[in-house]
Design an enzyme around this catalytic site. Structure first.
Site, PDB file in Angstrom:
ATOM      1  N   ASP A  93       0.892  -1.151  -0.078  1.00  0.00           N
ATOM      2  CA  ASP A  93      -0.100  -0.013   0.061  1.00  0.00           C
ATOM      3  C   ASP A  93       0.835   1.301  -0.202  1.00  0.00           C
ATOM      4  O   ASP A  93       2.237   1.195   0.083  1.00  0.00           O
ATOM      5  CB  ASP A  93      -0.950  -0.130   1.244  1.00  0.00           C
ATOM      6  CG  ASP A  93      -2.232   0.535   0.755  1.00  0.00           C
ATOM      7  OD1 ASP A  93      -2.347   1.573   0.192  1.00  0.00           O
ATOM      8  OD2 ASP A  93      -3.250   0.289   1.772  1.00  0.00           O
ATOM      9  N   ASP A 135     -10.850   2.418  -2.974  1.00  0.00           N
ATOM     10  CA  ASP A 135     -11.320   1.217  -2.507  1.00  0.00           C
ATOM     11  C   ASP A 135     -12.713   0.989  -2.940  1.00  0.00           C
ATOM     12  O   ASP A 135     -13.567   1.852  -2.713  1.00  0.00           O
ATOM     13  CB  ASP A 135     -11.087   1.297  -0.790  1.00  0.00           C
ATOM     14  CG  ASP A 135      -9.800   1.279  -0.442  1.00  0.00           C
ATOM     15  OD1 ASP A 135      -8.862   0.989  -1.447  1.00  0.00           O
ATOM     16  OD2 ASP A 135      -9.698   1.171   0.997  1.00  0.00           O
ATOM     17  N   TYR A 187      -2.170   6.651  -5.758  1.00  0.00           N
ATOM     18  CA  TYR A 187      -1.455   7.559  -4.953  1.00  0.00           C
ATOM     19  C   TYR A 187      -0.908   8.789  -5.777  1.00  0.00           C
ATOM     20  O   TYR A 187      -0.505   9.557  -5.254  1.00  0.00           O
ATOM     21  CB  TYR A 187      -0.676   7.064  -3.782  1.00  0.00           C
ATOM     22  CG  TYR A 187      -1.355   6.289  -3.099  1.00  0.00           C
ATOM     23  CD1 TYR A 187      -2.113   7.083  -1.762  1.00  0.00           C
ATOM     24  CD2 TYR A 187      -1.147   4.741  -2.758  1.00  0.00           C
ATOM     25  CE1 TYR A 187      -2.744   6.008  -0.918  1.00  0.00           C
ATOM     26  CE2 TYR A 187      -1.858   4.072  -1.871  1.00  0.00           C
ATOM     27  CZ  TYR A 187      -2.600   4.779  -0.849  1.00  0.00           C
ATOM     28  OH  TYR A 187      -3.210   3.846  -0.098  1.00  0.00           O
ATOM     29  N   TRP A 225       0.670   1.874  -6.048  1.00  0.00           N
ATOM     30  CA  TRP A 225       1.560   2.882  -6.540  1.00  0.00           C
ATOM     31  C   TRP A 225       0.674   3.991  -7.392  1.00  0.00           C
ATOM     32  O   TRP A 225       0.524   5.193  -6.860  1.00  0.00           O
ATOM     33  CB  TRP A 225       2.643   2.322  -7.226  1.00  0.00           C
ATOM     34  CG  TRP A 225       3.821   3.126  -7.839  1.00  0.00           C
ATOM     35  CD1 TRP A 225       3.696   4.395  -8.193  1.00  0.00           C
ATOM     36  CD2 TRP A 225       4.687   2.466  -8.723  1.00  0.00           C
ATOM     37  NE1 TRP A 225       4.836   4.863  -8.772  1.00  0.00           N
ATOM     38  CE2 TRP A 225       5.391   3.794  -9.323  1.00  0.00           C
ATOM     39  CE3 TRP A 225       5.208   1.324  -8.922  1.00  0.00           C
ATOM     40  CZ2 TRP A 225       6.642   3.489 -10.030  1.00  0.00           C
ATOM     41  CZ3 TRP A 225       6.418   1.255  -9.503  1.00  0.00           C
ATOM     42  CH2 TRP A 225       7.089   2.336 -10.235  1.00  0.00           C
ATOM     43  N   PRO A 226      -0.063   3.601  -8.465  1.00  0.00           N
ATOM     44  CA  PRO A 226      -0.603   4.689  -9.349  1.00  0.00           C
ATOM     45  C   PRO A 226      -1.871   5.186  -8.741  1.00  0.00           C
ATOM     46  O   PRO A 226      -2.254   6.362  -8.938  1.00  0.00           O
ATOM     47  CB  PRO A 226      -1.196   3.786 -10.602  1.00  0.00           C
ATOM     48  CG  PRO A 226      -1.063   2.342 -10.265  1.00  0.00           C
ATOM     49  CD  PRO A 226      -0.044   2.298  -9.215  1.00  0.00           C
TER      50      PRO A 226
END
Ligand SMILES: *[C@@H]1O[C@H](CO)[C@@H](O)[C@H](O)[C@H]1NC(C)=O
Ligand SMILES: *[C@@H]1O[C@H](CO)[C@@H](O)[C@H](O)[C@H]1NC(C)=O
Ligand SMILES: *[C@@H]1O[C@H](CO)[C@@H](O)[C@H](O)[C@H]1NC(C)=O
Ligand SMILES: *[C@@H]1O[C@H](CO)[C@@H](O)[C@H](O)[C@H]1NC(C)=O
Length: 423
Positions: free
Chosen positions: A166, A223, A202, A199-200
């Site tokens: 995460d 989510d 964020y 990663w992407p």
């Protein structure tokens, strides 16, 4: 409507051409088809009080029970192999002497090696959550920051097969170097581990070429929640960026729209079909988040539908595109095996009814389409099979034939069109 369809179709073909020229993905030999399994987070969140909530708390008991059910209820045989622990498994701090991560001693009293052996003994694979930043997202445990090598070694020691990483608490951390560095640490252990990156999600402008070189799958949307609205939102998110997302998926590299929520509280039977069919056509990982003990039989049958799983796991690994959007109807098309005698591919086609049908909101809707307007141009035609009905043969259709269906609200029809041989 036809012009709009043809326009979108041209975009789809452009995307396909780019697939051939873009760089290769992570070369660890894993996730050649989208991973399938189970993860607790959407259903069980971060319940840590095992005294008040012994059935629901994040504990070794939950994972051992779920391992048993994956096998006894037939999910493992259908392909759901990865049992993945999400956030909230750690002690609050690292070991003061060795700096190693530790599993919460009250909730995982037998230790991770024991749980890992239990899972492997059932021929399942073991996945574990971590965070690239300073704390995990629920803030209960330490993140990997400053400890990539030691954490990767700990995971290898626990015989972990899949790491979900995460991206919370990353102030001052450059994700574009941190995620590759953690991946390098995993690689150095010599133990093959699927690398799932948030990663992407964020980043405002993710560099997917870079991400795919380092990760087997990556989260790109919010989510998921247990609702039709949440599923529709993720589908729309994908739709808006489909040319950027689709071209990076391939064997070993997958876009991850998050967990399957079938079997919980809020999806109708039709919305359950909608999520399953859409995830299969997108070549998405099929990671369930539900309580396997209370999934109703008809939903279990959906989750174990072999014909739909076969589309998801198709060896070509080419994800689907939305080729036509007309009012609240979307048509998504994915090239799959088998081919005919001259190499023309089959197509898995989702007809989705998302949103309100203006003539009658919440009614089933009739939809008609000439097959060649979807790009189905094999001159000898296609045999159509209904994938929700044990591949019931619907008939033979030529490119100029009209295909007519009724689609339930927040629902789908899902067909496979298999090209006839050319003589
Ligand atoms: C695996 O499970 C079987 C029973 O299902 C048991 O007899 C065996 O000892 C287990 N092995 C390990 C390594 O846990
Ligand atoms: C994990 O570490 C323990 C203790 O150092 C060691 O006995 C065990 O063999 C290691 N297991 C693996 C799979 O590396
Ligand atoms: C490590 O990376 C190399 C080069 O990409 C690859 O060939 C190898 O399979 C990787 N090993 C593991 C354990 O991931
Ligand atoms: C697609 O990617 C390009 C290049 O990174 C970017 O400029 C563009 O905004 C992206 N499009 C969407 C819809 O995200």
């Amino acid at each position: 409507m036809r012009r709009e369809g043809l326009y979108v179709l041209l975009l789809a073909i452009g995307g396909l051409a780019l697939t051939l020229t873009s760089v290769a993905g992570l070369d660890n030999g894993l996730a050649r088809t989208p991973p399938m399994g189970w993860m607790p987070f959407e259903r069980f969140r971060c319940v840590t009080d095992c005294v008040k909530f012994p059935r629901d708390c994040i504990s070794e008991r939950l994972f051992m029970r779920t391992a048993d059910l994956l096998v006894s209820e037939g999910y493992a045989a259908a392909g759901y192999k990865y049992l993945i622990i999400d956030d909230c498994w750690m002690e609050k701090e690292r070991n003061a002497i060795t700096a190693e991560l530790m599993a919460d001693r009250e909730r995982f009293p037998s230790g991770m090696n024991h749980l890992s052996a239990y899972i492997h003994n059932k021929s399942l694979k073991f996945g574990l959550y971590h965070d690239i930043g300073k704390r995990t997202c629920m803030h209960l445990g330490p993140g990997a920051h400053g400890h990539y090598s030691i954490d990767a070694k700990t995971f290898a020691n626990w015989s972990v097969d899949y790491v979900k990483l995460d991206g919370c608490y990353v102030n001052g951390i450059d994700l574009n170097t941190a995620y590759p560095a953690f991946g390098q640490a995993l690689n150095k252990t010599g133990r093959p581990m699927v690398y799932s990156c948030s990663w992407p999600y964020y980043q405002n402008h993710p560099n997917f070429e870079l991400i795919k070189k380092h990760c087997n799958l990556w989260r790109f949307a919010d989510d998921i929640r247990d609702s039709t609205e949440s599923i529709a939102k993720i589908i729309f998110n994908y739709f808006k960026r489909q040319d950027n997302l689709t071209k990076h998926a391939a064997p070993g590299s997958w876009n991850d729209p998050d967990m399957l929520v079938l079997g919980n509280y809020h999806l109708s039977y039709d919305a359950s079909r909608l999520q399953l069919a859409m995830w299969a056509v997108l070549a998405a990982p099929l990671i369930m988040s539900n309580d396997l003990q209370s999934v109703r039989p008809e939903i279990r049958a959906l989750l174990q539908n072999r014909d739909i799983i076969e589309v998801d796991q198709d060896p070509l690994g080419i994800p689907g595109h939305c080729v036509l959007m007309s009012g609240n109807i979307q048509v998504w098309l994915r090239p799959v095996m088998p081919t005919n005698n001259i190499g023309a591919r089959s197509f898995a086609v989702v007809f989705a009814n998302i949103g309100d049908y203006h003539e009658c909101p919440l009614c089933p809707q009739t939809f008609r389409i000439i097959l060649q307007n979807l790009g189905l141009k094999n001159q000898m035609g296609y045999t159509a099979y209904d994938l929700f009905d044990r591949k019931r043969k619907v008939g033979l259709f030529k490119p100029k034939d009209q295909f007519t269906i009724r689609i339930n609200p927040s629902g789908v029809e899902f067909y496979k069109f298999k090209p006839e041989d050319i003589y």
